[in-house]
Design an enzyme around this catalytic site. Structure first.
Site, mmCIF file in Angstrom:
data_model
loop_
_atom_site.group_PDB
_atom_site.id
_atom_site.type_symbol
_atom_site.label_atom_id
_atom_site.label_comp_id
_atom_site.label_asym_id
_atom_site.label_seq_id
_atom_site.Cartn_x
_atom_site.Cartn_y
_atom_site.Cartn_z
ATOM 1 N N ASP A 339 0.828 -1.210 0.000
ATOM 2 C CA ASP A 339 0.000 0.000 0.000
ATOM 3 C C ASP A 339 0.859 1.256 0.000
ATOM 4 O O ASP A 339 0.566 2.223 -0.677
ATOM 5 C CB ASP A 339 -0.943 0.008 1.212
ATOM 6 C CG ASP A 339 -0.211 -0.108 2.545
ATOM 7 O OD1 ASP A 339 0.907 -0.658 2.572
ATOM 8 O OD2 ASP A 339 -0.752 0.343 3.572
ATOM 9 N N ARG A 343 4.892 4.366 6.419
ATOM 10 C CA ARG A 343 4.379 4.290 7.787
ATOM 11 C C ARG A 343 4.452 2.853 8.305
ATOM 12 O O ARG A 343 4.999 1.964 7.629
ATOM 13 C CB ARG A 343 2.952 4.830 7.843
ATOM 14 C CG ARG A 343 1.944 3.982 7.116
ATOM 15 C CD ARG A 343 0.553 4.594 7.237
ATOM 16 N NE ARG A 343 -0.421 3.843 6.486
ATOM 17 C CZ ARG A 343 -1.391 4.388 5.771
ATOM 18 N NH1 ARG A 343 -1.499 5.705 5.678
ATOM 19 N NH2 ARG A 343 -2.259 3.631 5.143
ATOM 20 N N ASP A 344 3.902 2.624 9.477
ATOM 21 C CA ASP A 344 4.012 1.305 10.107
ATOM 22 C C ASP A 344 3.028 0.328 9.467
ATOM 23 O O ASP A 344 2.226 -0.298 10.137
ATOM 24 C CB ASP A 344 3.746 1.424 11.616
ATOM 25 C CG ASP A 344 2.423 2.112 11.916
ATOM 26 O OD1 ASP A 344 1.724 2.515 10.962
ATOM 27 O OD2 ASP A 344 2.086 2.236 13.096
ATOM 28 N N GLU A 345 3.119 0.206 8.144
ATOM 29 C CA GLU A 345 2.205 -0.666 7.422
ATOM 30 C C GLU A 345 2.981 -1.385 6.322
ATOM 31 O O GLU A 345 3.429 -2.489 6.509
ATOM 32 C CB GLU A 345 1.044 0.168 6.873
ATOM 33 C CG GLU A 345 -0.231 -0.606 6.923
ATOM 34 C CD GLU A 345 -1.485 0.236 6.847
ATOM 35 O OE1 GLU A 345 -2.448 -0.280 6.330
ATOM 36 O OE2 GLU A 345 -1.518 1.394 7.306
ATOM 37 N N ASP A 352 -5.561 -3.000 -2.822
ATOM 38 C CA ASP A 352 -4.726 -2.056 -3.565
ATOM 39 C C ASP A 352 -4.097 -2.752 -4.776
ATOM 40 O O ASP A 352 -4.020 -2.188 -5.868
ATOM 41 C CB ASP A 352 -3.613 -1.497 -2.663
ATOM 42 C CG ASP A 352 -4.147 -0.915 -1.359
ATOM 43 O OD1 ASP A 352 -5.041 -1.527 -0.759
ATOM 44 O OD2 ASP A 352 -3.651 0.135 -0.933
ATOM 45 N N TRP A 404 -11.117 -6.778 -1.891
ATOM 46 C CA TRP A 404 -9.752 -7.069 -1.423
ATOM 47 C C TRP A 404 -9.453 -8.540 -1.762
ATOM 48 O O TRP A 404 -8.593 -8.822 -2.585
ATOM 49 C CB TRP A 404 -9.620 -6.745 0.077
ATOM 50 C CG TRP A 404 -9.165 -5.333 0.314
ATOM 51 C CD1 TRP A 404 -7.954 -4.940 0.790
ATOM 52 C CD2 TRP A 404 -9.890 -4.118 0.059
ATOM 53 N NE1 TRP A 404 -7.876 -3.558 0.842
ATOM 54 C CE2 TRP A 404 -9.042 -3.033 0.402
ATOM 55 C CE3 TRP A 404 -11.161 -3.816 -0.437
ATOM 56 C CZ2 TRP A 404 -9.446 -1.694 0.264
ATOM 57 C CZ3 TRP A 404 -11.559 -2.495 -0.561
ATOM 58 C CH2 TRP A 404 -10.704 -1.474 -0.224
ATOM 59 N N GLU A 605 -2.577 8.819 -1.078
ATOM 60 C CA GLU A 605 -3.628 7.920 -0.593
ATOM 61 C C GLU A 605 -4.994 8.601 -0.648
ATOM 62 O O GLU A 605 -5.991 7.989 -0.991
ATOM 63 C CB GLU A 605 -3.301 7.535 0.857
ATOM 64 C CG GLU A 605 -4.325 6.639 1.522
ATOM 65 C CD GLU A 605 -3.851 6.161 2.886
ATOM 66 O OE1 GLU A 605 -3.005 6.848 3.504
ATOM 67 O OE2 GLU A 605 -4.322 5.106 3.334
ATOM 68 N N HIS A 626 0.885 6.104 -2.335
ATOM 69 C CA HIS A 626 -0.091 5.015 -2.334
ATOM 70 C C HIS A 626 -0.520 4.830 -3.780
ATOM 71 O O HIS A 626 -1.195 5.679 -4.332
ATOM 72 C CB HIS A 626 -1.294 5.473 -1.504
ATOM 73 C CG HIS A 626 -1.649 4.598 -0.369
ATOM 74 N ND1 HIS A 626 -0.859 4.497 0.745
ATOM 75 C CD2 HIS A 626 -2.722 3.793 -0.143
ATOM 76 C CE1 HIS A 626 -1.443 3.664 1.610
ATOM 77 N NE2 HIS A 626 -2.574 3.213 1.083
HETATM 78 C C1 BGC Z 1 -4.144 0.716 3.722
HETATM 79 C C2 BGC Z 1 -4.954 0.627 2.472
HETATM 80 C C3 BGC Z 1 -5.729 -0.639 2.586
HETATM 81 C C4 BGC Z 1 -6.688 -0.382 3.689
HETATM 82 C C5 BGC Z 1 -7.738 -1.392 3.893
HETATM 83 C C6 BGC Z 1 -5.093 0.935 4.821
HETATM 84 O O1 BGC Z 1 -4.533 1.159 6.048
HETATM 85 O O2 BGC Z 1 -3.157 1.662 3.652
HETATM 86 O O3 BGC Z 1 -4.393 0.988 1.318
HETATM 87 O O4 BGC Z 1 -6.289 -1.138 1.449
HETATM 88 O O5 BGC Z 1 -6.037 -0.069 4.891
HETATM 89 O O6 BGC Z 1 -8.858 -0.741 4.020
#
Ligand code: BGC
Length: 720
Positions: A339, A343-345, A352, A404, A605, A626
């Site tokens: 994504d 960040r912490d992801e 996505d 998703w 994003e 994003h």
């Molecule tokens: C992500 C998105 C992802 C979503 C799910 C987010 O935190 O960055 O791109 O698809 O969560 O809803």
């Protein structure tokens, strides 16, 4: 995979310190070497060196897979690095394997990652001209030292002490690591792909010293510094400046994204190697001496993909948008389609990925990249057949969401269509069909998908205040994707010669139930799905209604992740190309071009990541890299330039070239390097006329102004 090697590690708690594993040996005298091959992988991320020289170009190896079931082993030709006396070293950092993802709620999976021990397995085989060979496997004969990398982790960054002196080597311990999940390298290698020189060094109103690279990249900074031993460098990363021109990184949330470096004496060049960052700016919290731009380079690190698409236009804003889309892909195609990179992801969000896969597959050759990730999807799917929100599945407690989980069908079908090899369908068919069967078993209403928990039209602009979810009905979206995924399973099954009769019956039943239940369309996204998936009874009337709704909404989109990718297609496929162009060329918020007026160099994003008053959307969920909305480039290839695959001829063995010129753009020049050859489409307005130049290496149907021409490979010019 390994003949003799055993898993090793320190056998001791080393805390955050990255161990360096070592093995010395001598080549036997008088036996000329024919070849030397190193096979290696790690639980963590590793950097191997032979006699001080880096082995291979793969950084952050072994990449990111669903480690419990699939761990890639790399193979390197190291013949050129051998000498009589040899030292093989390998540093192993935590990487994705042991990164706990700070900030997210504690889960058993996260706890497991936090306490996992990293480990190494390797085997070097030297074969001689005389036909014999020696094998140097990891085993009890290896030892280890603490390396200068005092800390490394994906989200928090790296701490390196160049003054650190390694102590006495300690013996390695054997480790009970996994042998049955080892697989050969499947994906592309992650490499240092591009270098971006710093544009400026400046002080902010708050008094901070910043370096601006002029471009958001994913990777790391390399710096040169002349310093005394013990001097400190401290660097934070950021994507944008706040409205006052000050450093801003609150949107990294709990990811520290920090570099700390202790200098040795003299001139030195350094970059980290076991972590990565998404950034355009760095803040120099500490830096010895005066900092000048020529001391800093941003190194873009991403999967080694071959670029296949080129898009150039007569419109500066659109050209910047195209550049942002390419950088968005580079920044988020670091072994897994993520994504965001900062960040912490930084997770392989399935939604996505499905939104962007078509665009991705035209921009670059991503066949291997997706084939690998889709196998991870198969490995990580739930026993129910459900596909989670992220792959590799860091969030196993998450529910399956429509649009998703549908990545399970959309991604393999798209890759097949672009590249033409049914192997991907063969590999994924069970997962594709399993996803549809999962929905059938999970729904509370037969032939629709109701009662689920979804992300809906994520970030839709028609979201009620305080919600991330657009106003389109969740059951509507879920049922529409149920229909679409079933359609793709049928198509894939037919290619493979599978019996798809039960899916054909299901598809009919979903269509009937959908039409009975959702007779009206309430939002832009609901219209778009009904049109694009062929669910509307009267598609033309629905497209006309969509156009009218957009006009009523102020000639602007209200769509989120689910509706946006199909928005322009739904319009231009049904006589509203003019409105599609108006939306694409719109400069005020909300639009693709609005972020460009705010200096964006990647795709945001949120349509309003930086709002019109200069404030931020929020710190909570505000990535400036994003790729999802960058999916609009597929419309530019397929409808603006008009280069499309013919579904019956996957891999572009036959193409359709049906351009939609618009005078507001002036000219457009697009080319695609397909599996079957190069195709280019160019149009330019000259007074009231349009000149089209089309070059195709494959047989094609050219459509100009509604007129069809079936042509052989060649060069064609038309005037209108
Ligand atoms: C992500 C998105 C992802 C979503 C799910 C987010 O935190 O960055 O791109 O698809 O969560 O809803």
């Amino acid at each position: 995979m390994f003949k003799q090697a055993k898993w090793i590690n320190t056998g001791l708690p080393t805390g955050d310190v990255v161990p360096e594993y070592r093995r010395r040996w001598q080549l036997p005298e008088g036996r000329p070497v024919r070849a030397a091959t190193l096979r290696v992988t790690a639980l963590g991320v590793y950097e191997a060196a032979l006699n001080g020289q880096r082995v291979g170009e793969f950084v952050l190896a072994p990449g990111w897979t669903s480690y419990d079931t699939r761990l890639q082993v790399q193979e390197y030709d190291v013949t050129g690095l051998l000498s009589d006396e040899n030292l093989l070293t390998c540093r192993v950092g935590k990487g994705w394997y042991a990164s706990p993802m700070p900030g997210w709620k504690d889960s058993p999976d996260k706890q497991r990652r936090r306490v996992r021990q990293t480990a190494l397995i390797a085997e070097l085989t030297v074969s001689f001209e005389d036909g014999g060979a020696v094998v140097i496997p990891t085993d009890e004969r290896w030892n280890w030292v603490e390396s200068p990398v005092r800390f490394s982790e994906i989200y928090d960054g790296e701490v390196y002490d160049a003054s650190f002196a390694a102590g006495e080597p300690k013996p390695c311990a054997l480790f009970d690591g996994p042998m049955d999940c080892l697989i050969p390298q499947e994906g592309e290698e992650i490499r240092e792909m591009e270098r971006v020189a710093a544009k400026s060094v400046f002080s902010t109103p708050a008094g901070d010293l910043l370096v601006d690279f002029g471009q958001e990249v994913t990777g790391w900074v390399e710096f040169t510094v002349d310093a005394h031993a013990g001097d400190e460098v401290r660097i934070l990363h950021g994507e944008v400046l706040d409205r006052d021109g000050n450093f801003y990184n609150e949107n990294y949330r709990s990811a520290k994204a920090e570099l700390r470096y202790t200098c040795r004496e003299g001139l030195q060049i350094w970059h980290p190697g076991l972590t990565f960052f998404g950034f355009r700016y760095i803040k120099l919290d500490a830096f010895p001496g005066e900092a000048r731009p020529e001391q800093f380079t941003a190194v873009a690190v991403y999967s080694n993909l071959r670029r296949t698409g080129e898009v150039h236009t007569g419109h500066a804003g659109i050209n910047q948008l195209i550049s942002n889309i390419f950088w968005g892909q580079k920044g988020n195609f670091l072994d897994v389609p993520t994504d965001c990179p900062q960040r912490d992801e930084r997770l392989g969000w399935t939604g996505d990925a499905q939104v962007f896969v078509r665009a991705a597959s035209l921009n670059y050759d991503v066949e291997r990249f997706f084939a690998k990730w889709l196998r991870d999807m198969t490995a990580d799917r739930f026993p129910s057949g459900g596909v989670g929100s992220v792959i590799p599945n860091y969030l196993p407690e998450d529910k399956c969401s429509a649009a998703w989980g549908d990545a399970a069908t959309i991604c393999p079908w798209t890759i097949y269509q672009t590249y033409g090899d049914p192997g991907i369908l063969r590999a994924q068919f069970e997962t594709m069909a399993g996803w549809v069967d999962y929905i059938t078993s999970a729904t509370t209403t037969p032939n629709l998908w109701t009662g689920g928990t979804h992300f809906a039209d994520w970030l839709g602009l028609d979201a009620p205040s305080g919600s991330y979810k657009g106003s389109s009905r969740e059951d509507f979206i879920a049922s529409a994707f149920y229909f679409y995924s079933t359609t793709l399973v049928i198509k894939a099954g037919r290619v493979l010669g599978e019996d798809v009769s039960r899916f054909e019956a299901l598809r009919e039943a979903i269509a009937r139930a959908f039409r009975e239940t959702f007779a009206d369309y309430r939002t832009q996204t609901e219209h778009i799905l009904a049109i694009h998936f062929g669910l509307a009874e009267d598609i033309q009337a629905t497209a006309d209604a969509l156009a009218a709704l957009i006009e009523r909404d102020g000639v602007q989109m209200k769509t989120g992740f689910v509706g946006t990718p199909y928005l322009l297609h739904a319009l231009s496929d049904h006589g509203h190309a003019d409105l599609a162009w108006t939306l694409l060329l719109r400069e005020q918020y909300p639009s693709w071009l609005y972020p460009i007026s705010r200096g964006a160099t990647t795709i945001w994003e949120h349509w309003d990541g930086i709002m019109e008053d200069g404030g931020f959307w929020s710190a909570d969920m505000n990535s400036f890299n994003h790729y999802a909305y960058g999916s609009v480039i597929d419309w530019i290839y397929e409808k603006a330039a008009g280069i499309r695959h013919d579904e019956a001829h996957p891999g572009f063995s036959r193409a359709i070239i049906a351009p939609n010129p618009d005078p507001r753009l002036g000219w457009l020049d697009v080319s695609l390097e397909t599996r079957s050859g190069r195709i280019s489409s160019k149009w330019v307005f000259q007074g009231d006329s349009v000149r089209y130049d089309i070059e195709t290496a494959v047989p094609a149907q050219i459509v100009i102004d509604g007129r069809q021409y079936d042509v052989a490979p060649g060069v064609y010019t038309f005037w209108r």
